[in-house]
Design a protein around this motif. Sequence first.
Motif, mmCIF file in Angstrom:
data_model
loop_
_atom_site.group_PDB
_atom_site.id
_atom_site.type_symbol
_atom_site.label_atom_id
_atom_site.label_comp_id
_atom_site.label_asym_id
_atom_site.label_seq_id
_atom_site.Cartn_x
_atom_site.Cartn_y
_atom_site.Cartn_z
ATOM 1 N N SER A 88 120.186 16.028 -17.245
ATOM 2 C CA SER A 88 118.938 15.276 -17.357
ATOM 3 C C SER A 88 117.767 16.240 -17.240
ATOM 4 C CB SER A 88 118.858 14.215 -16.253
ATOM 5 O OG SER A 88 119.915 13.282 -16.380
ATOM 6 N N HIS A 89 116.598 15.827 -17.762
ATOM 7 C CA HIS A 89 115.478 16.763 -17.848
ATOM 8 C C HIS A 89 114.778 16.989 -16.520
ATOM 9 C CE1 HIS A 89 115.508 14.559 -21.909
ATOM 10 N NE2 HIS A 89 116.205 15.668 -22.058
ATOM 11 N N TYR A 90 114.584 15.930 -15.738
ATOM 12 C CA TYR A 90 113.863 15.988 -14.467
ATOM 13 C C TYR A 90 112.484 16.621 -14.612
ATOM 14 C CZ TYR A 90 118.253 14.623 -12.277
ATOM 15 O OH TYR A 90 119.384 13.930 -11.919
ATOM 16 N N LEU A 91 111.791 16.258 -15.676
ATOM 17 C CA LEU A 91 110.420 16.707 -15.873
ATOM 18 C C LEU A 91 109.468 15.764 -15.140
ATOM 19 C CD1 LEU A 91 110.681 17.418 -19.694
ATOM 20 C CD2 LEU A 91 110.506 19.153 -17.905
ATOM 21 N N PHE A 92 108.257 16.232 -14.861
ATOM 22 C CA PHE A 92 107.231 15.385 -14.254
ATOM 23 C C PHE A 92 106.636 14.509 -15.355
ATOM 24 C CE2 PHE A 92 107.152 19.252 -11.512
ATOM 25 C CZ PHE A 92 107.652 18.643 -10.372
ATOM 26 N N ARG A 93 106.961 13.223 -15.343
ATOM 27 C CA ARG A 93 106.655 12.341 -16.458
ATOM 28 C C ARG A 93 105.158 12.145 -16.677
ATOM 29 N NH1 ARG A 93 110.641 11.745 -19.807
ATOM 30 N NH2 ARG A 93 109.702 9.807 -20.542
ATOM 31 N N GLY A 94 104.359 12.192 -15.632
ATOM 32 C CA GLY A 94 102.927 11.975 -15.804
ATOM 33 C C GLY A 94 102.163 13.218 -16.223
ATOM 34 N N PHE A 95 102.882 14.326 -16.410
ATOM 35 C CA PHE A 95 102.253 15.599 -16.739
ATOM 36 C C PHE A 95 102.473 15.918 -18.219
ATOM 37 C CE2 PHE A 95 102.199 17.947 -12.393
ATOM 38 C CZ PHE A 95 101.767 16.797 -11.767
ATOM 39 N N SER A 96 101.660 16.815 -18.719
ATOM 40 C CA SER A 96 101.908 17.356 -20.056
ATOM 41 C C SER A 96 103.006 18.417 -19.958
ATOM 42 C CB SER A 96 100.633 17.996 -20.611
ATOM 43 O OG SER A 96 100.292 19.142 -19.857
ATOM 44 N N GLY A 97 103.459 18.876 -21.111
ATOM 45 C CA GLY A 97 104.470 19.928 -21.114
ATOM 46 C C GLY A 97 103.973 21.194 -20.443
ATOM 47 N N ILE A 98 102.743 21.599 -20.774
ATOM 48 C CA ILE A 98 102.218 22.844 -20.209
ATOM 49 C C ILE A 98 102.011 22.716 -18.702
ATOM 50 C CG2 ILE A 98 99.772 22.324 -20.552
ATOM 51 C CD1 ILE A 98 101.484 25.713 -21.219
ATOM 52 N N GLU A 99 101.652 21.517 -18.226
ATOM 53 C CA GLU A 99 101.487 21.316 -16.781
ATOM 54 C C GLU A 99 102.834 21.433 -16.059
ATOM 55 O OE1 GLU A 99 97.549 18.428 -16.665
ATOM 56 O OE2 GLU A 99 99.529 17.547 -16.987
ATOM 57 N N ASN A 100 103.899 20.960 -16.677
ATOM 58 C CA ASN A 100 105.227 21.154 -16.101
ATOM 59 C C ASN A 100 105.548 22.635 -15.960
ATOM 60 O OD1 ASN A 100 107.410 18.758 -15.785
ATOM 61 N ND2 ASN A 100 105.794 18.132 -17.205
ATOM 62 N N LEU A 101 105.205 23.413 -16.979
ATOM 63 C CA LEU A 101 105.460 24.857 -16.920
ATOM 64 C C LEU A 101 104.576 25.535 -15.880
ATOM 65 C CD1 LEU A 101 105.638 25.489 -20.759
ATOM 66 C CD2 LEU A 101 107.560 25.514 -19.177
ATOM 67 N N GLN A 102 103.338 25.078 -15.764
ATOM 68 C CA GLN A 102 102.416 25.681 -14.799
ATOM 69 C C GLN A 102 102.871 25.455 -13.371
ATOM 70 O OE1 GLN A 102 98.846 23.782 -16.187
ATOM 71 N NE2 GLN A 102 98.241 25.518 -17.480
ATOM 72 N N VAL A 103 103.459 24.289 -13.080
ATOM 73 C CA VAL A 103 103.995 24.037 -11.740
ATOM 74 C C VAL A 103 105.052 25.084 -11.403
ATOM 75 C CG1 VAL A 103 105.383 22.464 -10.351
ATOM 76 C CG2 VAL A 103 103.492 21.572 -11.705
ATOM 77 N N ALA A 104 105.974 25.324 -12.335
ATOM 78 C CA ALA A 104 107.021 26.333 -12.105
ATOM 79 C C ALA A 104 106.410 27.716 -11.946
ATOM 80 C CB ALA A 104 108.013 26.320 -13.264
ATOM 81 N N SER A 105 105.389 28.011 -12.733
ATOM 82 C CA SER A 105 104.728 29.308 -12.665
ATOM 83 C C SER A 105 104.057 29.524 -11.312
ATOM 84 C CB SER A 105 103.691 29.410 -13.795
ATOM 85 O OG SER A 105 102.952 30.598 -13.709
ATOM 86 N N ILE A 106 103.384 28.498 -10.823
ATOM 87 C CA ILE A 106 102.678 28.611 -9.538
ATOM 88 C C ILE A 106 103.666 28.760 -8.384
ATOM 89 C CG2 ILE A 106 101.237 27.341 -7.897
ATOM 90 C CD1 ILE A 106 99.820 26.123 -10.380
ATOM 91 N N LEU A 107 104.701 27.935 -8.374
ATOM 92 C CA LEU A 107 105.657 27.962 -7.266
ATOM 93 C C LEU A 107 106.419 29.278 -7.208
ATOM 94 C CD1 LEU A 107 107.103 24.326 -7.384
ATOM 95 C CD2 LEU A 107 105.531 25.293 -5.707
#
Length: 215
Positions: A88-107
């Motif tokens: 399963s994807h387990y993406l943040f549904r309320g976020f855009s694609g780039i925001e999902n990537l930015q979360v991973a980048s920040i953490l």
Amino acid sequence: MPLLSASSLGHAFEHELFGEVSLEADSGECVSIMGVSGSGKSTLLHTLSTLLKPLAGEVKLFDQSIYQLPTAQLLELRREKLGIIFQSHYLFRGFSGIENLQVASILSKQPLDYELLEAFGIAQVVEQSVGELSGGQQQRLSIARVLTKKPQIIFADEPTGNLDQETASSVMEALFDYVKSQKALLLFATHDASLAKRCDRIYRLDNKRLLPWSF
């Protein structure tokens, strides 16, 4: 010491899934685990990747016995050194694609790799909301999010199961290239013999045992 070592692992739910599983794998390797549905491949990956404590045996990552680590240290290990790709994807549904990537980048404190987005064919859609993306685009985004962290070990459970053959091939090419360039370790479960054949080692989980396999 190898990046990953497991000894005498066993796990069961209503019945025993596997027992006496031992495995070692090191940097720069791609290792595949095959087996029929229900054989315990996903459960084994979860025990190896810090997500599920086995009923028996020990798992070491980076020469640390992971299920003896304090919770904070285990979370830090998972956040900074491990990449886990689920079915399963387990993406943040309320976020855009780039925001999902930015979360991973920040953490993970790693910069975004825009060439990776081009390689996965999602550079043109990452500004869209996750809910607007197709299932295949979401899967590619979830894999790109994992690689954004620059993990040293990647665990993947049927990573291309929801992709068409051409897209699956390009995604796996990117994963294999990442392993070589970063000297990382990729351990994944698959039904796809053509992908398994490209790995350094192949195992099959059968009759509750993990055995070396060849075609």
